[in-house]
Design a protein around this motif. Structure first.
Motif, PDB file in Angstrom:
ATOM      1  N   GLY A  16      43.621  56.687  38.654  1.00 21.14           N
ATOM      2  CA  GLY A  16      44.137  55.371  38.278  1.00 21.14           C
ATOM      3  C   GLY A  16      45.656  55.324  38.331  1.00 21.14           C
ATOM      4  O   GLY A  16      46.245  54.340  38.820  1.00 21.14           O
ATOM      5  N   VAL A  89      37.628  54.598  35.828  1.00 20.27           N
ATOM      6  CA  VAL A  89      37.243  55.371  34.637  1.00 20.27           C
ATOM      7  C   VAL A  89      36.321  56.515  35.108  1.00 20.27           C
ATOM      8  O   VAL A  89      35.911  56.541  36.268  1.00 20.27           O
ATOM      9  CB  VAL A  89      36.573  54.472  33.550  1.00 20.27           C
ATOM     10  N   ASN A 142      42.419  61.994  46.373  1.00 22.23           N
ATOM     11  CA  ASN A 142      43.358  62.666  45.484  1.00 22.23           C
ATOM     12  C   ASN A 142      44.244  63.642  46.269  1.00 22.23           C
ATOM     13  O   ASN A 142      43.686  64.441  47.014  1.00 22.23           O
ATOM     14  CB  ASN A 142      42.510  63.431  44.444  1.00 22.23           C
ATOM     15  N   VAL A 234      38.958  69.419  43.774  1.00 24.86           N
ATOM     16  CA  VAL A 234      38.279  68.229  43.239  1.00 24.86           C
ATOM     17  C   VAL A 234      37.904  68.468  41.770  1.00 24.86           C
ATOM     18  O   VAL A 234      37.981  67.563  40.932  1.00 24.86           O
ATOM     19  CB  VAL A 234      37.018  67.907  44.069  1.00 24.86           C
TER      20      VAL A 234
HETATM   21  N1  NAD Z   1      39.533  63.318  40.841  1.00 25.17           N
HETATM   22  C1  NAD Z   1      39.270  63.130  42.133  1.00 25.17           C
HETATM   23  O1  NAD Z   1      39.544  63.974  42.993  1.00 25.17           O
HETATM   24  C2  NAD Z   1      38.659  61.818  42.561  1.00 25.17           C
HETATM   25  C3  NAD Z   1      38.747  61.425  43.914  1.00 25.17           C
HETATM   26  C4  NAD Z   1      38.218  60.189  44.305  1.00 25.17           C
HETATM   27  C5  NAD Z   1      37.584  59.378  43.360  1.00 25.17           C
HETATM   28  N2  NAD Z   1      37.494  59.794  42.055  1.00 25.17           N
HETATM   29  C6  NAD Z   1      36.834  58.899  41.105  1.00 25.17           C
HETATM   30  O2  NAD Z   1      37.835  58.209  40.355  1.00 25.17           O
HETATM   31  C7  NAD Z   1      37.337  57.936  39.039  1.00 25.17           C
HETATM   32  C8  NAD Z   1      38.299  58.477  38.010  1.00 25.17           C
HETATM   33  O3  NAD Z   1      38.476  59.855  38.217  1.00 25.17           O
HETATM   34  P1  NAD Z   1      39.746  60.649  37.633  1.00 25.17           P
HETATM   35  O4  NAD Z   1      39.723  62.004  38.274  1.00 25.17           O
HETATM   36  O5  NAD Z   1      40.983  59.810  37.716  1.00 25.17           O
HETATM   37  O6  NAD Z   1      39.317  60.770  36.086  1.00 25.17           O
HETATM   38  P2  NAD Z   1      40.243  61.047  34.819  1.00 25.17           P
HETATM   39  O7  NAD Z   1      39.354  61.599  33.791  1.00 25.17           O
HETATM   40  O8  NAD Z   1      41.496  61.773  35.214  1.00 25.17           O
HETATM   41  O9  NAD Z   1      40.704  59.561  34.357  1.00 25.17           O
HETATM   42  C9  NAD Z   1      39.871  58.602  33.765  1.00 25.17           C
HETATM   43  C10 NAD Z   1      40.708  57.802  32.775  1.00 25.17           C
HETATM   44  O10 NAD Z   1      39.915  56.703  32.305  1.00 25.17           O
HETATM   45  C11 NAD Z   1      40.215  56.531  30.911  1.00 25.17           C
HETATM   46  N3  NAD Z   1      39.119  55.778  30.301  1.00 25.17           N
HETATM   47  C12 NAD Z   1      37.893  56.212  29.901  1.00 25.17           C
HETATM   48  N4  NAD Z   1      37.169  55.190  29.400  1.00 25.17           N
HETATM   49  C13 NAD Z   1      37.955  54.085  29.472  1.00 25.17           C
HETATM   50  C14 NAD Z   1      37.758  52.713  29.109  1.00 25.17           C
HETATM   51  N5  NAD Z   1      36.615  52.298  28.567  1.00 25.17           N
HETATM   52  N6  NAD Z   1      38.770  51.846  29.327  1.00 25.17           N
HETATM   53  C15 NAD Z   1      39.949  52.257  29.862  1.00 25.17           C
HETATM   54  N7  NAD Z   1      40.198  53.557  30.221  1.00 25.17           N
HETATM   55  C16 NAD Z   1      39.200  54.456  30.028  1.00 25.17           C
HETATM   56  C17 NAD Z   1      40.359  57.948  30.396  1.00 25.17           C
HETATM   57  O11 NAD Z   1      41.059  57.977  29.167  1.00 25.17           O
HETATM   58  C18 NAD Z   1      41.132  58.623  31.550  1.00 25.17           C
HETATM   59  O12 NAD Z   1      42.539  58.505  31.386  1.00 25.17           O
HETATM   60  C19 NAD Z   1      35.922  58.530  38.986  1.00 25.17           C
HETATM   61  O13 NAD Z   1      34.996  57.548  39.303  1.00 25.17           O
HETATM   62  C20 NAD Z   1      35.973  59.603  40.074  1.00 25.17           C
HETATM   63  O14 NAD Z   1      34.687  59.885  40.605  1.00 25.17           O
HETATM   64  C21 NAD Z   1      38.032  60.973  41.627  1.00 25.17           C
END
Ligand code: NAD
Length: 283
Positions: A16, A89, A142, A234
């Protein structure tokens, strides 16, 4: 093509914050809704901007870009007049459904709503919305600022106009799209996880060590990163969650190997924990 003036991002974690950063750098006013720690979310954007500035990737002063980013506590605090909201999220279907329903109630009827999900069906998530025709998958990679790909996922209900808007925004971000039809794991996660799981099974069976398996694909097939190193980056927990989802939708070939489950249970989550299939503390 017009730059979006106002964008919302829900979830200010790793993905995000990166998504907020690239839209703010493009000139949009960005509101991040972050439930746990708003200051940390803003800090991630600030760090990302400093890094991009060091690499000469910004046309503007990082402080001026950061000034366009604000944070709020949750989806219902977002401004209504956003052009786009990206949900980022954690990869938990029930959480995403709950958050998307709140976004739907808060933003205006013309706002495009996107999910950054890596694997969950866009049609299934879109059922949480009053109008699923404005819902689409925008799968960023990412780290978002440096990654050039966005996988755009179109569900049967997604309108052609929404697909076109999102294609334009991806192009304005300087990124390249792949457009796929909604199906479990889309194109990228399905293939990436498939290769990663087979590499883990090979390690389990003693075919070769982790370094050799990775080097085989890096040098032999010119993959920039081997499948085990890529799993480490990842996050083993993230890969396990996606594999479980794909096993439940596409069948046994995605059943997570025991070694993956054991490592996650031991807290060996990859680079973020210092150890996964490789030791990241030494590097
Ligand atoms: N990490 C990767 O490499 C990657 C790559 C592509 C896509 N994604 C996808 O992106 C999404 C997020 O992954 P991430 O790695 O950034 O996770 P992350 O855990 O780093 O971040 C998620 C954030 O969402 C917040 N959050 C949780 N519930 C919430 C709510 N109800 N309202 C507002 N904020 C809330 C958390 O506090 C946290 O800061 C997932 O769907 C994941 O599959 C991740």
């Amino acid at each position: 093509m017009t730059v979006p003036v106002s964008v919302g991002v829900v979830g200010g974690g790793r993905m995000g914050a990166g998504i907020a950063q690239v839209f703010a750098a493009l000139g949009a006013a960005v509101t991040i809704a972050e439930a746990a720690d708003q200051a940390a979310a803003l800090g991630r954007v600030e760090t990302g901007l400093a890094r991009a500035h060091e690499r000469g990737k910004l046309d503007e002063d990082p402080a001026a870009i950061l000034a366009r980013v604000t944070t709020v506590a949750g989806p219902t605090d977002l401004p209504a007049d956003l052009e786009l909201v990206v949900e980022a999220v954690p990869e938990i279907p029930s959480l995403k459904v709950e958050v998307l329903a709140l976004i739907d109630k808060t933003v205006s009827a013309s706002t495009v709503i996107a999910s950054n999900t890596s694997s969950i069906s866009i049609a299934e998530l879109g059922a949480a919305l009053s109008d699923p025709s404005r819902f689409i998958g925008m799968h960023f990679f990412n780290p978002v600022p440096a990654s050039t790909l966005v996988e755009i996922v179109r569900a049967p209900a997604t309108s052609a106009a929404v697909v076109e808007h999102v294609r334009e925004w991806v192009s304005l971000l300087g990124k390249t799209e792949v457009l796929v039809n909604d199906s479990p794991g889309f194109a990228t996660s399905r293939l990436g996880v498939c290769l990663g799981l087979e590499a883990i099974r090979m390690l389990e069976e003693g075919v070769a060590d982790a370094e050799s398996i990775d080097r085989a694909m890096e040098l032999g097939y010119k993959h920039p990163m081997g499948p085990l190193r890529s799993t480490d980056l990842v996050g083993l927990d993230v890969r396990l969650a996606i594999a479980e989802h794909l096993a439940s939708t596409l069948g046994d070939r995605f059943t997570p190997p025991r070694l993956l489950r054991d490592k996650v249970a031991r807290g060996e989550l990859g680079r973020k924990s210092g150890k996964g299939f490789h030791d990241w503390e030494k590097k």
